[in-house]
Scaffold this active site. Structure first.
Site, mmCIF file in Angstrom:
data_model
loop_
_atom_site.group_PDB
_atom_site.id
_atom_site.type_symbol
_atom_site.label_atom_id
_atom_site.label_comp_id
_atom_site.label_asym_id
_atom_site.label_seq_id
_atom_site.Cartn_x
_atom_site.Cartn_y
_atom_site.Cartn_z
ATOM 1 C CG HIS A 297 2.803 -4.750 9.245
ATOM 2 N ND1 HIS A 297 1.438 -4.746 9.314
ATOM 3 C CD2 HIS A 297 3.154 -5.788 8.451
ATOM 4 C CE1 HIS A 297 0.981 -5.756 8.606
ATOM 5 N NE2 HIS A 297 1.997 -6.408 8.070
ATOM 6 C CG ASP A 354 8.958 -9.582 4.296
ATOM 7 O OD1 ASP A 354 8.840 -10.791 4.078
ATOM 8 O OD2 ASP A 354 8.111 -8.742 3.962
HETATM 9 N N1 CMC Z 1 11.823 3.105 6.963
HETATM 10 C C1 CMC Z 1 11.761 4.440 7.228
HETATM 11 N N2 CMC Z 1 10.631 5.112 7.451
HETATM 12 C C2 CMC Z 1 9.479 4.416 7.398
HETATM 13 C C3 CMC Z 1 9.462 3.042 7.124
HETATM 14 C C4 CMC Z 1 10.688 2.380 6.893
HETATM 15 N N3 CMC Z 1 10.730 1.061 6.625
HETATM 16 N N4 CMC Z 1 8.181 2.586 7.118
HETATM 17 C C5 CMC Z 1 7.411 3.661 7.386
HETATM 18 N N5 CMC Z 1 8.207 4.775 7.549
HETATM 19 C C6 CMC Z 1 7.744 6.125 7.926
HETATM 20 C C7 CMC Z 1 7.153 6.859 6.721
HETATM 21 O O1 CMC Z 1 8.107 7.592 6.017
HETATM 22 C C8 CMC Z 1 6.113 7.725 7.405
HETATM 23 O O2 CMC Z 1 6.790 8.809 8.002
HETATM 24 P P1 CMC Z 1 6.083 10.282 8.068
HETATM 25 O O3 CMC Z 1 4.885 10.074 8.980
HETATM 26 O O4 CMC Z 1 7.112 11.172 8.641
HETATM 27 O O5 CMC Z 1 5.678 10.618 6.673
HETATM 28 C C9 CMC Z 1 5.594 6.842 8.549
HETATM 29 O O6 CMC Z 1 6.682 5.978 8.864
HETATM 30 C C10 CMC Z 1 4.353 6.040 8.179
HETATM 31 O O7 CMC Z 1 4.673 5.285 7.009
HETATM 32 P P2 CMC Z 1 3.639 4.930 5.857
HETATM 33 O O8 CMC Z 1 4.400 4.643 4.609
HETATM 34 O O9 CMC Z 1 2.569 5.978 5.794
HETATM 35 O O10 CMC Z 1 3.007 3.610 6.455
HETATM 36 P P3 CMC Z 1 2.211 2.538 5.656
HETATM 37 O O11 CMC Z 1 1.338 1.860 6.625
HETATM 38 O O12 CMC Z 1 1.589 3.119 4.441
HETATM 39 O O13 CMC Z 1 3.384 1.544 5.124
HETATM 40 C C11 CMC Z 1 4.865 -0.230 4.889
HETATM 41 C C12 CMC Z 1 3.643 0.309 5.640
HETATM 42 C C13 CMC Z 1 5.092 -1.676 5.285
HETATM 43 C C14 CMC Z 1 4.612 -0.170 3.370
HETATM 44 C C15 CMC Z 1 6.110 0.630 5.241
HETATM 45 O O14 CMC Z 1 6.359 0.551 6.631
HETATM 46 C C16 CMC Z 1 7.353 0.236 4.452
HETATM 47 O O15 CMC Z 1 7.558 0.720 3.320
HETATM 48 N N6 CMC Z 1 8.206 -0.699 5.000
HETATM 49 C C17 CMC Z 1 9.342 -1.221 4.276
HETATM 50 C C18 CMC Z 1 8.884 -2.302 3.312
HETATM 51 C C19 CMC Z 1 8.543 -3.594 4.049
HETATM 52 O O16 CMC Z 1 9.271 -4.054 4.916
HETATM 53 N N7 CMC Z 1 7.436 -4.199 3.640
HETATM 54 C C20 CMC Z 1 6.984 -5.491 4.181
HETATM 55 C C21 CMC Z 1 5.729 -5.375 4.981
HETATM 56 S S1 CMC Z 1 5.392 -6.842 5.967
HETATM 57 C C22 CMC Z 1 5.159 -8.093 4.819
HETATM 58 C C23 CMC Z 1 3.846 -8.006 4.142
HETATM 59 O O17 CMC Z 1 2.836 -8.363 4.750
HETATM 60 O O18 CMC Z 1 3.818 -7.597 2.985
#
Ligand code: CMC
Length: 418
Positions: A297, A354
């Site tokens: 998140h 989720d």
């Molecule tokens: N599985 C594997 N690696 C992950 C995941 C995941 N679900 N989420 C983040 N990472 C890693 C990512 O690869 C990155 O690694 P590195 O630093 O080595 O490059 C690090 O963690 C930071 O990730 P980010 O993508 O820069 O973080 P963000 O804040 O931009 O993304 C997120 C947040 C929710 C989009 C992401 O965690 C994700 O894609 N999660 C899966 C989708 C999901 O469950 N979404 C629902 C969110 S909660 C409901 C809502 O409010 O929408």
């Protein structure tokens, strides 16, 4: 701390510091461009406050979520979704008399104009329910052209009718009209599941669980869809057109679409012999696009309080309904393995709301295709509260800037080279 100082080349700029009621600190950069010509650059807005807001407070480091000062745990235990709608949109929990009036208004605006039923005929049978929801909400503006407060009630009342009709359309069953004698959630379940050939009784376990789940989804401050609503609404666009864009933003798998993606992922893992280690390894592999859906998140870095409540609800609902779902065991094992893995620990990746919500919806008999629509149904009062707050505060047109990285000025080549 009332001022921040920024040094840029030879220039020193002083900027006011804005402190929120929970001591959140923001540097107000309003003077930056005018004084120095520079802007801030923050792709994905991870460090940018787009507004001040009195609706929802989140402390991602401590796993805190409050709507208008009330803890999400207390609201989930003691309030109804209708009360939470009132709280978010009008700023206070309703008194008994206000609640009665509010419920009466909600019950008396549930019908869609009969012509709108024809819109459903135009959509293909396999139409994405979120696309249908967005299109139907946008089309409400063609029926209610005057931008007045009653439109808020209309939208709160009609979204569940639109959602249920889109489900009926997708399975080829006749539409079921709303019933004013049922409460909000019971009416939605009745429109989803009643058929003309037999009596339908709303299951109280299902009704209560759905009511609580909708509360947990009701607002989450400046998330992607809510920011979209504030962005579009800032142009002066009407409520229906604006909320339809929030629905579109929510549909993506990184946002509300994650609840559907989680179930697909768990089914995939199950079909593959429940080999958790393989999928954890895939999620960690930078060259593999696979992510652990329902994990991570932008704001929560300890735990997502909504996920805790939903995990508990998943156990209770399955138990009360006498259902065993192998996906629940897979989800719990996946969570356990991931939370012990250095990759997830280091990046502070925890289950979000989720991760378990789909399992509860499945147990309640709600179809996977409707999971993200249920998120939208829950999030609607939050979107409306932000739309209203933005209007009441007379927010400026939202118009970010950019750092241009394209070609510099160049002459148009002669016609034969184009
Ligand atoms: N599985 C594997 N690696 C992950 C995941 C995941 N679900 N989420 C983040 N990472 C890693 C990512 O690869 C990155 O690694 P590195 O630093 O080595 O490059 C690090 O963690 C930071 O990730 P980010 O993508 O820069 O973080 P963000 O804040 O931009 O993304 C997120 C947040 C929710 C989009 C992401 O965690 C994700 O894609 N999660 C899966 C989708 C999901 O469950 N979404 C629902 C969110 S909660 C409901 C809502 O409010 O929408």
């Amino acid at each position: 701390m009332s001022k921040a100082t920024l040094t840029l080349g030879n220039q020193t700029l002083e900027m006011p510091v804005v402190v929120g009621t929970e001591n959140e600190v923001g540097i107000s950069i309003g003077v930056l461009r005018g004084s120095s010509g520079a802007i801030t650059l923050d792709p994905g807005y991870g460090n940018t406050g787009s507004c001040t807001s009195a609706i929802t407070f989140i402390d991602g480091e401590r796993g805190v979520l409050r709507y208008r000062g009330y803890a999400i745990e207390d609201l989930a235990a003691h309030a109804s979704f209708v009360e939470v709608m009132h709280l978010l949109v009008y700023g206070a929990l309703p008194t008994a008399a206000q609640l009665e009036r509010f419920q009466h208004s909600l019950a008396h605006h549930t019908l869609l104009h009969e012509d709108m039923k024809k819109f459903y005929e135009g959509f293909p049978p396999k139409a994405q329910p979120m696309s249908v929801l967005s299109a139907m909400v946008a089309s409400l503006s063609t029926y209610y052209e005057t931008d007045d407060d009653l439109n808020i009630i209309r939208l709160l009342a009609k979204l569940k009718t639109i959602a249920a009709l889109s489900y009926k359309k997708s399975i080829g069953q006749p539409f079921v009209y709303p019933r004013n004698d049922l409460d909000f959630v019971a009416d939605f379940l009745h429109m989803m599941f009643a058929v003309p050939t037999e009596a339908y009784h709303v299951n109280e376990v299902v009704r209560k669980a759905l009511d609580m789940l909708l509360i947990l989804h009701a607002d989450h401050e400046q998330n992607c869809s809510t920011s979209t609503v504030r962005m579009v609404g800032s142009s002066g666009a009407d409520l229906f057109s604006t909320i339809s864009t929030g629905i579109s933003a929510l549909s993506g798998p990184l946002h509300g679409g994650a609840n559907t993606a989680v179930i697909k992922m768990l089914e995939l893992i199950r079909a593959d012999g429940s080999d958790y280690a393989k999928y954890i390894a895939k999620a960690k592999d930078r060259n593999d696009p696979f992510r652990l859906m329902g994990f991570g998140h932008r704001v929560y870095k300890q735990f997502d309080p909504r996920a805790r409540l939903i995990k508990k609800a998943a156990d209770q609902v399955l138990d009360q309904l006498g259902i065993t779902d192998p996906l629940l065991a897979i989800a719990k094992n996946l969570e356990r393995v991931a939370l012990e893995d250095e990759y997830f620990v280091k990046r502070k990746l925890y289950p979000n709301l989720d991760f378990y919500s789909g399992i509860v919806y499945r147990a309640m008999g709600l179809p996977t295709s409707m999971f993200t629509v249920l998120f939208a149904l829950g999030r609607l009062p939050g979107w409306i509260a932000h739309f209203k707050e933005m209007r009441d505060n007379r927010d400026r047109l939202h118009r970010p800037r950019q750092i241009y990285t394209g070609p510099m000025l160049r002459p148009i080549p002669p016609i034969e080279y184009r």
